[in-house]
Design a protein around this motif. Sequence first.
Motif, PDB file in Angstrom:
ATOM      1  N   GLY A  25       0.726  -1.383   0.080  1.00 21.08           N
ATOM      2  CA  GLY A  25       0.139   0.001   0.154  1.00 21.08           C
ATOM      3  C   GLY A  25       0.779   1.325  -0.064  1.00 21.08           C
ATOM      4  O   GLY A  25       0.312   2.144   0.579  1.00 21.08           O
ATOM      5  N   GLU A  26       2.081   1.200  -0.678  1.00 23.77           N
ATOM      6  CA  GLU A  26       2.877   2.407  -0.596  1.00 23.77           C
ATOM      7  C   GLU A  26       3.681   2.497  -1.938  1.00 23.77           C
ATOM      8  O   GLU A  26       4.090   1.300  -2.448  1.00 23.77           O
ATOM      9  CB  GLU A  26       3.976   2.229   0.585  1.00 23.77           C
ATOM     10  N   VAL A  27       3.849   3.461  -2.404  1.00 23.34           N
ATOM     11  CA  VAL A  27       4.665   3.740  -3.683  1.00 23.34           C
ATOM     12  C   VAL A  27       6.073   4.555  -3.153  1.00 23.34           C
ATOM     13  O   VAL A  27       6.012   5.387  -2.436  1.00 23.34           O
ATOM     14  CB  VAL A  27       4.155   4.873  -4.641  1.00 23.34           C
ATOM     15  N   VAL A  28       6.921   3.569  -3.485  1.00 24.81           N
ATOM     16  CA  VAL A  28       8.441   4.275  -3.399  1.00 24.81           C
ATOM     17  C   VAL A  28       9.064   4.572  -4.642  1.00 24.81           C
ATOM     18  O   VAL A  28       8.943   3.797  -5.773  1.00 24.81           O
ATOM     19  CB  VAL A  28       9.322   3.217  -2.726  1.00 24.81           C
ATOM     20  N   ALA A  29       9.534   5.833  -4.720  1.00 22.45           N
ATOM     21  CA  ALA A  29      10.336   6.237  -5.772  1.00 22.45           C
ATOM     22  C   ALA A  29      11.846   6.057  -5.580  1.00 22.45           C
ATOM     23  O   ALA A  29      12.254   6.365  -4.589  1.00 22.45           O
ATOM     24  CB  ALA A  29       9.976   7.698  -6.256  1.00 22.45           C
ATOM     25  N   LEU A  30      12.346   5.290  -6.690  1.00 24.81           N
ATOM     26  CA  LEU A  30      13.836   5.118  -6.656  1.00 24.81           C
ATOM     27  C   LEU A  30      14.445   6.016  -7.703  1.00 24.81           C
ATOM     28  O   LEU A  30      14.285   5.950  -8.790  1.00 24.81           O
ATOM     29  CB  LEU A  30      14.133   3.659  -6.964  1.00 24.81           C
ATOM     30  N   VAL A  31      15.136   6.907  -7.287  1.00 27.11           N
ATOM     31  CA  VAL A  31      16.155   8.128  -8.033  1.00 27.11           C
ATOM     32  C   VAL A  31      17.500   8.108  -7.729  1.00 27.11           C
ATOM     33  O   VAL A  31      18.065   7.609  -6.959  1.00 27.11           O
ATOM     34  CB  VAL A  31      15.190   9.460  -7.476  1.00 27.11           C
ATOM     35  N   GLY A  32      18.161   8.792  -8.797  1.00 28.17           N
ATOM     36  CA  GLY A  32      19.513   8.908  -8.723  1.00 28.17           C
ATOM     37  C   GLY A  32      20.018   9.273 -10.300  1.00 28.17           C
ATOM     38  O   GLY A  32      19.049   9.099 -10.995  1.00 28.17           O
ATOM     39  N   ASP A  33      21.192   9.907 -10.347  1.00 31.79           N
ATOM     40  CA  ASP A  33      21.813  10.126 -11.311  1.00 31.79           C
ATOM     41  C   ASP A  33      22.019   8.960 -12.421  1.00 31.79           C
ATOM     42  O   ASP A  33      21.876   7.952 -11.958  1.00 31.79           O
ATOM     43  CB  ASP A  33      23.125  10.821 -11.089  1.00 31.79           C
ATOM     44  N   ASN A  34      22.545   9.285 -13.619  1.00 29.30           N
ATOM     45  CA  ASN A  34      22.642   8.018 -14.390  1.00 29.30           C
ATOM     46  C   ASN A  34      23.779   7.337 -13.939  1.00 29.30           C
ATOM     47  O   ASN A  34      24.881   7.632 -13.539  1.00 29.30           O
ATOM     48  CB  ASN A  34      23.119   8.344 -16.019  1.00 29.30           C
ATOM     49  N   GLY A  35      23.697   6.248 -14.025  1.00 27.39           N
ATOM     50  CA  GLY A  35      24.912   5.189 -13.470  1.00 27.39           C
ATOM     51  C   GLY A  35      24.939   4.998 -11.762  1.00 27.39           C
ATOM     52  O   GLY A  35      25.673   4.300 -11.046  1.00 27.39           O
ATOM     53  N   ALA A  36      23.765   5.202 -11.113  1.00 31.82           N
ATOM     54  CA  ALA A  36      23.744   5.319  -9.642  1.00 31.82           C
ATOM     55  C   ALA A  36      23.454   3.944  -9.160  1.00 31.82           C
ATOM     56  O   ALA A  36      23.721   3.639  -8.141  1.00 31.82           O
ATOM     57  CB  ALA A  36      22.587   6.140  -9.247  1.00 31.82           C
ATOM     58  N   GLY A  37      22.870   2.912 -10.421  1.00 29.00           N
ATOM     59  CA  GLY A  37      22.673   1.649  -9.745  1.00 29.00           C
ATOM     60  C   GLY A  37      21.248   1.363  -9.873  1.00 29.00           C
ATOM     61  O   GLY A  37      20.713   0.168  -9.325  1.00 29.00           O
ATOM     62  N   LYS A  38      20.429   2.494 -10.192  1.00 31.88           N
ATOM     63  CA  LYS A  38      18.778   2.109 -10.108  1.00 31.88           C
ATOM     64  C   LYS A  38      18.382   0.662 -10.805  1.00 31.88           C
ATOM     65  O   LYS A  38      17.568  -0.241 -10.552  1.00 31.88           O
ATOM     66  CB  LYS A  38      17.951   3.228 -10.486  1.00 31.88           C
ATOM     67  N   SER A  39      18.663   0.778 -11.948  1.00 31.21           N
ATOM     68  CA  SER A  39      18.470  -0.435 -13.111  1.00 31.21           C
ATOM     69  C   SER A  39      19.026  -1.631 -12.616  1.00 31.21           C
ATOM     70  O   SER A  39      18.514  -2.679 -12.729  1.00 31.21           O
ATOM     71  CB  SER A  39      18.802  -0.077 -14.454  1.00 31.21           C
ATOM     72  N   THR A  40      20.138  -1.568 -11.973  1.00 38.70           N
ATOM     73  CA  THR A  40      20.968  -2.801 -11.743  1.00 38.70           C
ATOM     74  C   THR A  40      20.135  -3.417 -10.227  1.00 38.70           C
ATOM     75  O   THR A  40      19.934  -4.555 -10.310  1.00 38.70           O
ATOM     76  CB  THR A  40      22.241  -2.463 -11.182  1.00 38.70           C
ATOM     77  N   LEU A  41      19.559  -2.379  -9.665  1.00 35.43           N
ATOM     78  CA  LEU A  41      18.915  -3.096  -8.372  1.00 35.43           C
ATOM     79  C   LEU A  41      17.542  -3.669  -8.544  1.00 35.43           C
ATOM     80  O   LEU A  41      17.180  -4.727  -8.194  1.00 35.43           O
ATOM     81  CB  LEU A  41      18.590  -1.735  -7.360  1.00 35.43           C
ATOM     82  N   LEU A  77      -2.931   5.748 -12.444  1.00 28.17           N
ATOM     83  CA  LEU A  77      -2.982   4.295 -12.759  1.00 28.17           C
ATOM     84  C   LEU A  77      -2.092   3.763 -11.393  1.00 28.17           C
ATOM     85  O   LEU A  77      -2.234   2.854 -10.570  1.00 28.17           O
ATOM     86  CB  LEU A  77      -2.390   3.738 -13.849  1.00 28.17           C
ATOM     87  N   VAL A  78      -0.717   4.486 -11.261  1.00 26.07           N
ATOM     88  CA  VAL A  78       0.053   3.861 -10.260  1.00 26.07           C
ATOM     89  C   VAL A  78      -0.384   4.137  -8.792  1.00 26.07           C
ATOM     90  O   VAL A  78      -0.331   3.386  -7.673  1.00 26.07           O
ATOM     91  CB  VAL A  78       1.405   4.937 -10.121  1.00 26.07           C
ATOM     92  N   ARG A  79      -1.368   5.196  -8.739  1.00 25.12           N
ATOM     93  CA  ARG A  79      -2.014   5.375  -7.377  1.00 25.12           C
ATOM     94  C   ARG A  79      -3.065   4.311  -7.197  1.00 25.12           C
ATOM     95  O   ARG A  79      -3.346   4.031  -5.902  1.00 25.12           O
ATOM     96  CB  ARG A  79      -2.564   6.924  -7.492  1.00 25.12           C
ATOM     97  N   ARG A  80      -3.778   4.021  -8.237  1.00 25.46           N
ATOM     98  CA  ARG A  80      -4.707   2.880  -8.193  1.00 25.46           C
ATOM     99  C   ARG A  80      -3.936   1.601  -7.683  1.00 25.46           C
ATOM    100  O   ARG A  80      -4.586   0.736  -7.051  1.00 25.46           O
ATOM    101  CB  ARG A  80      -5.478   2.559  -9.696  1.00 25.46           C
ATOM    102  N   LEU A  81      -2.838   1.394  -8.140  1.00 27.11           N
ATOM    103  CA  LEU A  81      -2.158   0.048  -7.834  1.00 27.11           C
ATOM    104  C   LEU A  81      -1.861   0.191  -6.255  1.00 27.11           C
ATOM    105  O   LEU A  81      -1.944  -0.827  -5.383  1.00 27.11           O
ATOM    106  CB  LEU A  81      -0.745  -0.018  -8.330  1.00 27.11           C
ATOM    107  N   ARG A  82      -1.507   1.358  -5.701  1.00 31.13           N
ATOM    108  CA  ARG A  82      -1.393   1.417  -4.399  1.00 31.13           C
ATOM    109  C   ARG A  82      -2.730   1.273  -3.435  1.00 31.13           C
ATOM    110  O   ARG A  82      -2.628   0.620  -2.389  1.00 31.13           O
ATOM    111  CB  ARG A  82      -0.589   2.962  -3.940  1.00 31.13           C
ATOM    112  N   ASP A  83      -3.653   1.845  -3.991  1.00 30.02           N
ATOM    113  CA  ASP A  83      -4.979   1.622  -3.536  1.00 30.02           C
ATOM    114  C   ASP A  83      -5.509   0.105  -3.344  1.00 30.02           C
ATOM    115  O   ASP A  83      -6.065  -0.328  -2.614  1.00 30.02           O
ATOM    116  CB  ASP A  83      -6.052   2.590  -4.308  1.00 30.02           C
ATOM    117  N   ARG A  84      -4.754  -0.705  -4.305  1.00 27.47           N
ATOM    118  CA  ARG A  84      -5.144  -2.122  -4.403  1.00 27.47           C
ATOM    119  C   ARG A  84      -4.287  -2.630  -3.166  1.00 27.47           C
ATOM    120  O   ARG A  84      -4.563  -4.110  -3.321  1.00 27.47           O
ATOM    121  CB  ARG A  84      -5.014  -2.780  -5.810  1.00 27.47           C
TER     122      ARG A  84
END
Length: 241
Positions: free
Chosen positions: A27-43, A180-187
């Motif tokens: 029931g929570e939306v977490v945003a993963l942010v960072g510059d290019n090469g920060a490791g977001k896609s790898t995680l 739509l993302v908010r509705r995913l959280r509401d589910r």
Amino acid sequence: MLSARDITKRYGAVRALDGVNLRLVAGEVVALVGDNGAGKSTLVKVISGAITPDSGEIFFGGRPVRIGRPHDAQALGISTVYQDLALCENLDVVANLFLGAETHRWSLLRQLRMERATRDLLASLDVRIRDIRAPVAALSGGQRQSVAISRALLGEPRVVLLDEPTAALGVEQTAQVLDLVRRLRDRGLAVLVISHNLADVRAVSDRVVVLRLGRDAGDFRTADTSQEAIVAAITGAEAAA
């Protein structure tokens, strides 16, 4: 719902991830942010089973799990929508939603069931597509993103990972996807959104997790944190100060 602890991934002398931690709550939306090469896609690839970390642990529902391939993640209830969406543009919406889940025996009754299930799922998410038998190539960018997210929900997942869901979308289409993302959280789902757009991040997320150079750089409650503080964590200005 899911936690990744001390995740490390090396590519030769490069450490893409260096002891990274992540916590996702139902029931929570977490945003993963960072510059290019920060490791977001790898995680995200580690969590989705696309790559195997060198060290670290992943817990799902409070118990340790091993995710060695995408099938393992899907079996747990982790669904991923990558930036390229992986849609077949020559097929219609129904065919894309059930791609790979068809039976070998074709029947009109099965086709009708698939079409009804598609309409019910899109309606439950308030996704408006006039003709679900139109090829995906004829849909707008926002509608394509909505189809990809809807397909990810067919297996009743508990965790949804979205890689840049609003990239290259217009203002109206971006608003539709964020709704739509908010509705995913509401589910009651745990939702992780990778994004470079801080306006979108602040509009939809409950928490913001920042990676910098493959390391944890901050975990902020969105409502209690200024955009300047998030930017400082991304750029390292806070550490330099």
